[in-house]
Motif scaffolding. Structure first.
Motif, PDB file in Angstrom:
ATOM      1  N   LEU A 151       0.814  -1.225   0.000  1.00  0.00           N
ATOM      2  CA  LEU A 151       0.000   0.000   0.000  1.00  0.00           C
ATOM      3  C   LEU A 151       0.843   1.269   0.000  1.00  0.00           C
ATOM      4  N   ARG A 152       2.043   1.200   0.473  1.00  0.00           N
ATOM      5  CA  ARG A 152       2.800   2.384   0.887  1.00  0.00           C
ATOM      6  C   ARG A 152       2.795   3.539  -0.130  1.00  0.00           C
ATOM      7  N   PRO A 153       3.109   3.315  -1.407  1.00  0.00           N
ATOM      8  CA  PRO A 153       3.196   4.477  -2.309  1.00  0.00           C
ATOM      9  C   PRO A 153       1.863   5.088  -2.687  1.00  0.00           C
ATOM     10  N   TRP A 154       0.750   4.379  -2.434  1.00  0.00           N
ATOM     11  CA  TRP A 154      -0.574   4.883  -2.803  1.00  0.00           C
ATOM     12  C   TRP A 154      -1.212   5.720  -1.707  1.00  0.00           C
ATOM     13  N   GLY A 282       6.477  12.229  -1.113  1.00  0.00           N
ATOM     14  CA  GLY A 282       5.167  12.051  -1.729  1.00  0.00           C
ATOM     15  C   GLY A 282       4.051  12.497  -0.814  1.00  0.00           C
ATOM     16  N   ALA A 283       4.186  12.185   0.487  1.00  0.00           N
ATOM     17  CA  ALA A 283       3.169  12.599   1.454  1.00  0.00           C
ATOM     18  C   ALA A 283       3.163  14.116   1.608  1.00  0.00           C
ATOM     19  N   TRP A 284       4.343  14.726   1.624  1.00  0.00           N
ATOM     20  CA  TRP A 284       4.411  16.189   1.746  1.00  0.00           C
ATOM     21  C   TRP A 284       3.759  16.861   0.539  1.00  0.00           C
ATOM     22  N   GLN A 285       4.054  16.355  -0.649  1.00  0.00           N
ATOM     23  CA  GLN A 285       3.483  16.962  -1.855  1.00  0.00           C
ATOM     24  C   GLN A 285       1.962  16.869  -1.850  1.00  0.00           C
ATOM     25  N   ALA A 286       1.436  15.720  -1.436  1.00  0.00           N
ATOM     26  CA  ALA A 286      -0.023  15.557  -1.377  1.00  0.00           C
ATOM     27  C   ALA A 286      -0.632  16.501  -0.359  1.00  0.00           C
ATOM     28  N   LEU A 291      -5.277  18.240  -4.615  1.00  0.00           N
ATOM     29  CA  LEU A 291      -5.580  17.884  -6.004  1.00  0.00           C
ATOM     30  C   LEU A 291      -5.333  19.035  -6.964  1.00  0.00           C
ATOM     31  N   GLU A 292      -4.735  20.128  -6.475  1.00  0.00           N
ATOM     32  CA  GLU A 292      -4.631  21.341  -7.290  1.00  0.00           C
ATOM     33  C   GLU A 292      -3.435  21.314  -8.241  1.00  0.00           C
ATOM     34  N   GLN A 293      -2.405  20.548  -7.916  1.00  0.00           N
ATOM     35  CA  GLN A 293      -1.191  20.534  -8.736  1.00  0.00           C
ATOM     36  C   GLN A 293      -0.752  19.090  -8.954  1.00  0.00           C
ATOM     37  N   ASP A 294       0.546  18.883  -9.100  1.00  0.00           N
ATOM     38  CA  ASP A 294       1.068  17.540  -9.311  1.00  0.00           C
ATOM     39  C   ASP A 294       1.078  16.742  -8.005  1.00  0.00           C
ATOM     40  N   LEU A 295       0.948  15.434  -8.145  1.00  0.00           N
ATOM     41  CA  LEU A 295       1.275  14.484  -7.095  1.00  0.00           C
ATOM     42  C   LEU A 295       2.472  13.671  -7.565  1.00  0.00           C
ATOM     43  N   LEU A 296       3.089  12.926  -6.664  1.00  0.00           N
ATOM     44  CA  LEU A 296       4.122  11.990  -7.094  1.00  0.00           C
ATOM     45  C   LEU A 296       3.439  10.695  -7.516  1.00  0.00           C
ATOM     46  N   ASP A 297       3.703  10.280  -8.744  1.00  0.00           N
ATOM     47  CA  ASP A 297       3.119   9.052  -9.259  1.00  0.00           C
ATOM     48  C   ASP A 297       3.570   7.877  -8.388  1.00  0.00           C
ATOM     49  N   VAL A 299       3.980   4.809  -8.890  1.00  0.00           N
ATOM     50  CA  VAL A 299       4.854   3.825  -9.534  1.00  0.00           C
ATOM     51  C   VAL A 299       6.236   4.406  -9.776  1.00  0.00           C
ATOM     52  N   THR A 300       6.299   5.582 -10.367  1.00  0.00           N
ATOM     53  CA  THR A 300       7.584   6.178 -10.753  1.00  0.00           C
ATOM     54  C   THR A 300       8.146   7.131  -9.710  1.00  0.00           C
ATOM     55  N   MET A 301       7.314   7.630  -8.814  1.00  0.00           N
ATOM     56  CA  MET A 301       7.675   8.653  -7.845  1.00  0.00           C
ATOM     57  C   MET A 301       8.248   9.895  -8.533  1.00  0.00           C
ATOM     58  N   ARG A 302       7.600  10.254  -9.637  1.00  0.00           N
ATOM     59  CA  ARG A 302       7.917  11.487 -10.356  1.00  0.00           C
ATOM     60  C   ARG A 302       6.643  12.313 -10.470  1.00  0.00           C
ATOM     61  N   PRO A 303       6.757  13.650 -10.603  1.00  0.00           N
ATOM     62  CA  PRO A 303       5.549  14.487 -10.639  1.00  0.00           C
ATOM     63  C   PRO A 303       4.641  14.147 -11.809  1.00  0.00           C
TER      64      PRO A 303
END
Length: 370
Positions: A151-154, A282-286, A291-297, A299-303
């Motif tokens: 579950l971790r990256p989701w 990833g948690a900080w970005q979210a 939902l206004e900008q990019d999240l870290l994907d 799978v890839t952990m890229r914006p």
């Protein structure tokens, strides 16, 4: 439809923390003890409502449900019951994850909470925050740990969906979910490395307790953990959602993530190996942009633009959503969420329309029961 490893629809339970507020001024009110005493008189033996760290908070827990319509109905019913009991004392309940208005937290009288206040000082006083915890049934600790590892990256995506805490002590924080930033001040909170096995999971918790930094195993405040009192995994990252339908969407997607992870484990697919350092980003970005900008994907952990990440979540869990009968509900829920915005966006929109933060709170009271 892929039915690999499918046995039965997993049950889901939701715990929500609500803020007790003055319905006119919007100020938080420390009346939880009185409200809970009224609950006990009105409905002896009830197992729904409970105290929390501060007197301005009231918690409820639904019963395990397999059907998401029934879960949604119970969430709405519990919110309305909470409002009814609070109304006996001239206050209301608001599903906001932080108080938009300044507040002086009133610690609940309790030995455990007194220990926390003495151990962590001012950091404890900051924890007047309201979350939403989702419990999903698992068959065993082996399955549960396998699910936690996958579950971790989701989990940051669930933060972005539920984000409902833009204001703090009378001002805009610049975050969509400031609650998650406050929660991470606990020394045991946040993402974890893969546990691999139940033995390693339980050993890690015991080692944490043995340091003396935390009080007991209940203080292993991982983003997701094995429940200590029922056969579930407990996902703990979400803000309490302003609208009950968003809470149902979070529960629906969480169950689908758990089932997808369990299927991957049974099929021998390895857990993602993202580091805790990257997961924290990833948690900080979210939390920052929701939902206004990019999240870290995941799978890839890229914006990647948030709407595309949400679509990837639907694709990732598609078989599980279909097997649970939730595919249409999830698709419609995501579409509506992107149109309406999460709770943080709705709170800011209320303020932008010329209202005050007091107006925001009183409107959130209305949305809480909608």
């Amino acid at each position: 439809m892929d039915t690999e490893g499918w046995h039965q629809v997993r049950t889901v339970g939701v715990e929500e923390e609500l803020l007790l507020v003055d319905p006119d001024s919007g100020d938080p009110r420390a009346l939880a003890a009185a409200v809970l005493a009224h609950v006990a008189l009105d409905d002896p033996g009830q197992d729904v409502f409970d105290k929390e760290l501060f007197g301005q908070m009231l918690e409820f827990a639904t019963h395990p449900q397999a059907d998401m319509t029934e879960l949604g109905e119970e969430i709405v019913r519990c919110r309305k019951e909470a409002a009814r009991h609070a109304g006996q004392f001239g206050c209301a309940v608001a599903a906001v994850a932080t108080s938009p208005l300044p507040v002086d937290p009133a610690l609940t009288v309790n030995d455990r909470y007194a220990w926390l206040a003495g151990r962590y000082g001012v950091g404890t006083r900051d924890q007047l925050v309201c979350g939403c915890h989702v419990h999903v049934a698992v068959e065993s600790d082996d399955e549960g740990v396998a699910v936690l590892d996958r579950l971790r990256p989701w989990l940051p995506v669930l933060v972005a969906i539920s984000a409902n805490s833009p204001f703090w002590q009378g001002g805009d924080t610049g975050y969509a979910s400031y609650r998650t930033r406050v929660w991470e001040r606990w020394p045991s909170a946040g993402p974890t490395e893969p546990f691999v096995s139940p033995e390693r999971y339980h050993r890690r918790v015991r080692d944490m307790v043995a340091t003396g930094v935390i009080l007991d195993e209940a203080m292993a405040y991982f983003d997701a953990r094995l429940s200590s009192h029922c056969p579930t995994v407990e996902i703990r990252v979400a803000d309490v959602c302003l609208c009950a339908q968003t809470a149902v969407l979070v529960a629906t997607l969480t169950r689908a993530l758990v089932e997808t992870a369990a299927r991957d484990w049974r099929a021998g697919r390895p857990a993602p190996d993202h580091s805790v350092s990257v997961l924290r980003l990833g948690a900080w970005q979210a939390a920052r942009s929701g939902l206004e900008q990019d999240l870290l994907d995941p799978v890839t952990m890229r914006p990647r633009p948030a709407p595309r990440v949400l679509r990837s979540l639907l694709e990732h869990t598609g078989d599980a959503l279909t097997a649970c009968g939730d595919a249409e509900r999830a698709e419609q829920g995501v579409t509506e969420l992107l149109r309406r915005g999460n709770g943080a966006r709705q709170q800011r929109r209320l303020l932008e329309r010329g209202g005050s933060l007091r107006d925001v709170v009183t409107e959130c009271v209305r949305h809480t029961q909608g």
